[in-house]
Design a protein around this motif. Structure first.
Motif, PDB file in Angstrom:
ATOM      1  N   ASN A 184       0.823  -1.138   0.045  1.00 27.99           N
ATOM      2  CA  ASN A 184      -0.028   0.176   0.056  1.00 27.99           C
ATOM      3  C   ASN A 184       1.006   1.184   0.104  1.00 27.99           C
ATOM      4  OD1 ASN A 184      -1.718  -2.200   1.340  1.00 27.99           O
ATOM      5  ND2 ASN A 184      -3.292  -0.533   0.828  1.00 27.99           N
ATOM      6  N   GLY A 185       2.215   1.164   0.015  1.00 21.63           N
ATOM      7  CA  GLY A 185       2.885   2.273  -0.213  1.00 21.63           C
ATOM      8  C   GLY A 185       3.086   3.038   1.358  1.00 21.63           C
ATOM      9  N   ILE A 186       3.783   4.141   1.392  1.00 16.01           N
ATOM     10  CA  ILE A 186       3.937   5.102   2.484  1.00 16.01           C
ATOM     11  C   ILE A 186       4.417   6.378   2.298  1.00 16.01           C
ATOM     12  CG2 ILE A 186       6.089   4.235   3.258  1.00 16.01           C
ATOM     13  CD1 ILE A 186       5.236   4.191   6.238  1.00 16.01           C
ATOM     14  N   ILE A 187       3.968   7.433   2.753  1.00 13.92           N
ATOM     15  CA  ILE A 187       4.539   8.557   2.482  1.00 13.92           C
ATOM     16  C   ILE A 187       5.426   8.971   3.942  1.00 13.92           C
ATOM     17  CG2 ILE A 187       3.001   9.575   0.987  1.00 13.92           C
ATOM     18  CD1 ILE A 187       1.199  10.848   3.111  1.00 13.92           C
ATOM     19  N   SER A 188       6.375   9.746   3.600  1.00 12.98           N
ATOM     20  CA  SER A 188       7.490  10.020   4.871  1.00 12.98           C
ATOM     21  C   SER A 188       6.975  10.785   5.673  1.00 12.98           C
ATOM     22  CB  SER A 188       8.635  10.493   4.174  1.00 12.98           C
ATOM     23  OG  SER A 188       8.305  11.798   3.576  1.00 12.98           O
ATOM     24  N   PRO A 189       5.997  11.760   5.618  1.00 11.80           N
ATOM     25  CA  PRO A 189       5.625  12.477   6.748  1.00 11.80           C
ATOM     26  C   PRO A 189       4.765  11.597   7.904  1.00 11.80           C
ATOM     27  CG  PRO A 189       4.958  13.701   4.814  1.00 11.80           C
ATOM     28  CD  PRO A 189       5.405  12.397   4.311  1.00 11.80           C
ATOM     29  N   VAL A 190       4.176  10.581   7.549  1.00  8.76           N
ATOM     30  CA  VAL A 190       3.376   9.760   8.666  1.00  8.76           C
ATOM     31  C   VAL A 190       4.545   9.192   9.515  1.00  8.76           C
ATOM     32  CG1 VAL A 190       3.340   7.621   7.123  1.00  8.76           C
ATOM     33  CG2 VAL A 190       1.639   8.072   8.725  1.00  8.76           C
ATOM     34  N   VAL A 191       5.984   8.751   8.896  1.00 10.02           N
ATOM     35  CA  VAL A 191       6.841   8.369   9.545  1.00 10.02           C
ATOM     36  C   VAL A 191       7.371   9.384  10.620  1.00 10.02           C
ATOM     37  CG1 VAL A 191       9.198   7.324   9.408  1.00 10.02           C
ATOM     38  CG2 VAL A 191       7.694   6.780   7.587  1.00 10.02           C
ATOM     39  N   GLN A 192       7.450  10.593  10.131  1.00  8.05           N
ATOM     40  CA  GLN A 192       7.853  11.418  11.266  1.00  8.05           C
ATOM     41  C   GLN A 192       6.934  11.717  12.410  1.00  8.05           C
ATOM     42  OE1 GLN A 192      10.956  12.562  10.694  1.00  8.05           O
ATOM     43  NE2 GLN A 192      11.117  11.374   8.963  1.00  8.05           N
ATOM     44  N   MET A 193       5.904  11.707  12.233  1.00  9.11           N
ATOM     45  CA  MET A 193       4.703  11.856  12.969  1.00  9.11           C
ATOM     46  C   MET A 193       4.614  10.813  14.003  1.00  9.11           C
ATOM     47  SD  MET A 193       2.280  13.778  14.214  1.00  9.11           S
ATOM     48  CE  MET A 193       1.418  14.831  12.712  1.00  9.11           C
ATOM     49  N   VAL A 194       4.570   9.456  13.653  1.00 13.28           N
ATOM     50  CA  VAL A 194       4.919   8.250  14.514  1.00 13.28           C
ATOM     51  C   VAL A 194       6.186   8.463  15.164  1.00 13.28           C
ATOM     52  CG1 VAL A 194       4.902   5.667  14.870  1.00 13.28           C
ATOM     53  CG2 VAL A 194       3.266   6.956  13.228  1.00 13.28           C
ATOM     54  N   THR A 195       7.126   8.890  14.662  1.00 13.32           N
ATOM     55  CA  THR A 195       8.670   8.988  15.502  1.00 13.32           C
ATOM     56  C   THR A 195       8.434  10.039  16.475  1.00 13.32           C
ATOM     57  OG1 THR A 195       9.586   8.156  13.418  1.00 13.32           O
ATOM     58  CG2 THR A 195      11.054   9.503  15.116  1.00 13.32           C
ATOM     59  N   ALA A 196       7.763  11.134  16.114  1.00 19.06           N
ATOM     60  CA  ALA A 196       7.535  12.162  17.149  1.00 19.06           C
ATOM     61  C   ALA A 196       6.972  11.739  18.341  1.00 19.06           C
ATOM     62  CB  ALA A 196       7.115  13.125  16.583  1.00 19.06           C
ATOM     63  N   TYR A 197       5.762  10.831  18.189  1.00 23.02           N
ATOM     64  CA  TYR A 197       4.879  10.332  19.236  1.00 23.02           C
ATOM     65  C   TYR A 197       5.825   9.278  19.963  1.00 23.02           C
ATOM     66  CZ  TYR A 197       0.317  12.341  18.054  1.00 23.02           C
ATOM     67  OH  TYR A 197      -0.642  13.236  17.888  1.00 23.02           O
ATOM     68  N   GLN A 198       6.542   8.618  19.447  1.00 16.24           N
ATOM     69  CA  GLN A 198       7.531   7.743  20.232  1.00 16.24           C
ATOM     70  C   GLN A 198       8.630   8.389  20.855  1.00 16.24           C
ATOM     71  OE1 GLN A 198       8.161   4.765  16.574  1.00 16.24           O
ATOM     72  NE2 GLN A 198       7.421   3.237  18.225  1.00 16.24           N
ATOM     73  N   SER A 199       9.456   9.310  20.288  1.00 18.55           N
ATOM     74  CA  SER A 199      10.432  10.040  20.907  1.00 18.55           C
ATOM     75  C   SER A 199      10.225  10.724  22.133  1.00 18.55           C
ATOM     76  CB  SER A 199      11.227  10.712  19.737  1.00 18.55           C
ATOM     77  OG  SER A 199      11.740   9.927  18.974  1.00 18.55           O
ATOM     78  N   VAL A 200       9.030  11.511  21.767  1.00 21.68           N
ATOM     79  CA  VAL A 200       8.694  12.242  22.968  1.00 21.68           C
ATOM     80  C   VAL A 200       8.314  11.480  24.399  1.00 21.68           C
ATOM     81  CG1 VAL A 200       6.089  12.783  22.546  1.00 21.68           C
ATOM     82  CG2 VAL A 200       7.547  14.559  23.831  1.00 21.68           C
ATOM     83  N   GLU A 201       7.691  10.388  23.790  1.00 19.27           N
ATOM     84  CA  GLU A 201       7.129   9.373  25.056  1.00 19.27           C
ATOM     85  C   GLU A 201       8.457   8.765  25.921  1.00 19.27           C
ATOM     86  OE1 GLU A 201       3.516   8.091  26.070  1.00 19.27           O
ATOM     87  OE2 GLU A 201       3.844  10.095  26.028  1.00 19.27           O
ATOM     88  N   ALA A 202       9.616   8.451  24.884  1.00 23.77           N
ATOM     89  CA  ALA A 202      10.696   7.952  25.434  1.00 23.77           C
ATOM     90  C   ALA A 202      11.325   9.115  26.271  1.00 23.77           C
ATOM     91  CB  ALA A 202      11.758   7.706  24.208  1.00 23.77           C
ATOM     92  N   LEU A 203      11.508  10.295  25.639  1.00 21.64           N
ATOM     93  CA  LEU A 203      12.186  11.506  26.686  1.00 21.64           C
ATOM     94  C   LEU A 203      11.477  11.350  27.813  1.00 21.64           C
ATOM     95  CD1 LEU A 203      12.636  14.238  24.001  1.00 21.64           C
ATOM     96  CD2 LEU A 203      14.640  12.857  25.028  1.00 21.64           C
TER      97      LEU A 203
END
Length: 338
Positions: A184-203
């Motif tokens: 189904n493909g993927i666009i890079s902004p969705v990667v950045q959004m999930v990464t942001a949610y994960q990284s801020v919870e990690a911090l």
């Protein structure tokens, strides 16, 4: 170097105390694809003490659209992702200790590397591995952050053993099929959004700001402008075999482990040998070169013949490209590497 982290230290949620805590923490990232590289870079720039990055694959051209640490040269030379990620991250912040592991994730490997881990970040595309991580995290009481993305859709949830429902509670069974980036493909902004949610919870977790955790499962579709935050607290199941009152950690059992796996819509089957061990690569390459095309780097050997490409890693794993047929893949494996 205080100046390096000065803007982060100015942030009230972290400060000097939080920055020192980050320096003392060890994070395991399982998978070095889109989410793995994004989280690894954010934590490296933030000044984490140590990262362990685990991945079984190598860099391909299709990765470059969204996997931010890699270069064309990495794809051209088929550098293992964990190695390429470490090289780039050491250029970003040489003070961070980075352990790059080229391997398939199994319960045995997770048991070996989870000692001293403060947090696990999910960056895989495989639910078998996620369920193993879920069991390991609860067995050793290590928090972990689930994340997934495909197309324009993303989802993330922070799991705290003994507090929140686990992934087994949420899923009840391992999902089979469904959308993948390869179908189904993927666009890079969705990667950045999930990464942001994960990284801020990690911090938050790493700086002991648990009171700031989101405590909800978040999902979104960036293309259709939808965003949902769900309270899943009531889904915690006291009879859950992973996080319930009498846990058995079922996904660490041998019979629940995948030995031959079709990789996420890639027309590729991974074969994992019964025993790991080093091979005589020079002799193997010489013999294979008589019947097909052989390419090598210090980490893998690639052999192409009759429309199939077989890639052998040092731990004995082989990726058989050009087929989704496990039986056919095993036949090729045994013919050339067995």
């Amino acid at each position: 170097m205080v100046e390096r982290y000065s803007r982060q230290i100015l942030f009230p949620g972290i400060g000097e105390t939080g920055q020192q805590l980050l320096k003392e923490k060890h994070v395991l990232i399982v998978g070095a694809g889109a989410l793995g590289t994004g989280n690894a870079e954010m934590l490296t720039r933030a000044g984490i003490g140590k990262l362990t990055i685990v991945d079984r694959d190598y860099v391909e051209w299709s990765n470059l659209q969204r996997q931010q640490l890699y270069t064309e040269n990495d794809a051209r030379e088929r550098i293992p992702k964990a190695v390429a990620a470490k090289r780039r991250l050491k250029q970003v912040n040489s003070d961070v200790s980075i352990d790059a592991q080229i391997m398939d994730v199994t319960p045995q490997e997770l048991e070996r590397i989870c000692d001293g881990i403060d947090l696990i970040i999910d960056a895989t595309d495989n639910f078998d591995i996620r369920m193993m991580m879920n069991d390991i995290a609860h067995k050793y009481k290590v928090p972990w952050i689930y994340g997934s993305c495909v197309s324009s859709y993303g989802i993330s949830y922070t799991i705290i053993p003994g507090v929140t429902p686990c992934l087994h509670c949420l899923m009840r069974q391992v999902p089979v099929g469904g959308m993948t980036c390869d179908t189904n493909g993927i666009i890079s902004p969705v990667v950045q959004m999930v990464t942001a949610y994960q990284s801020v919870e990690a911090l938050k977790l790493l700086t002991k700001n648990e009171n700031a955790l989101r405590n909800k499962l978040v999902s979104f579709d960036l293309w259709t402008n939808q965003h949902t935050s769900i309270n899943v607290e009531k889904l915690k199941n006291k009879d859950c075999r992973t996080c319930g009152e009498r846990p058995t950690y079922p996904f660490l059992a041998y019979e629940n482990q995948t030995k031959a796996a079709v990789l996420c819509g890639r027309d590729t089957v991974q074969i994992r040998p019964k025993k790991q061990g080093n091979r005589d690569w020079e002799n193997l390459a010489f013999n294979l070169s008589k019947i097909g095309n052989v390419e090598q780097n210090p980490f893998l050997l690639s052999f192409t013949t009759d429309g199939n490409r077989l890639v052998l890693f040092q731990d004995g794993r082989v990726l058989v490209h050009g087929t989704n047929d496990v039986v056919h893949a095993k036949t090729l494996y045994n013919r050339y590497f067995g």
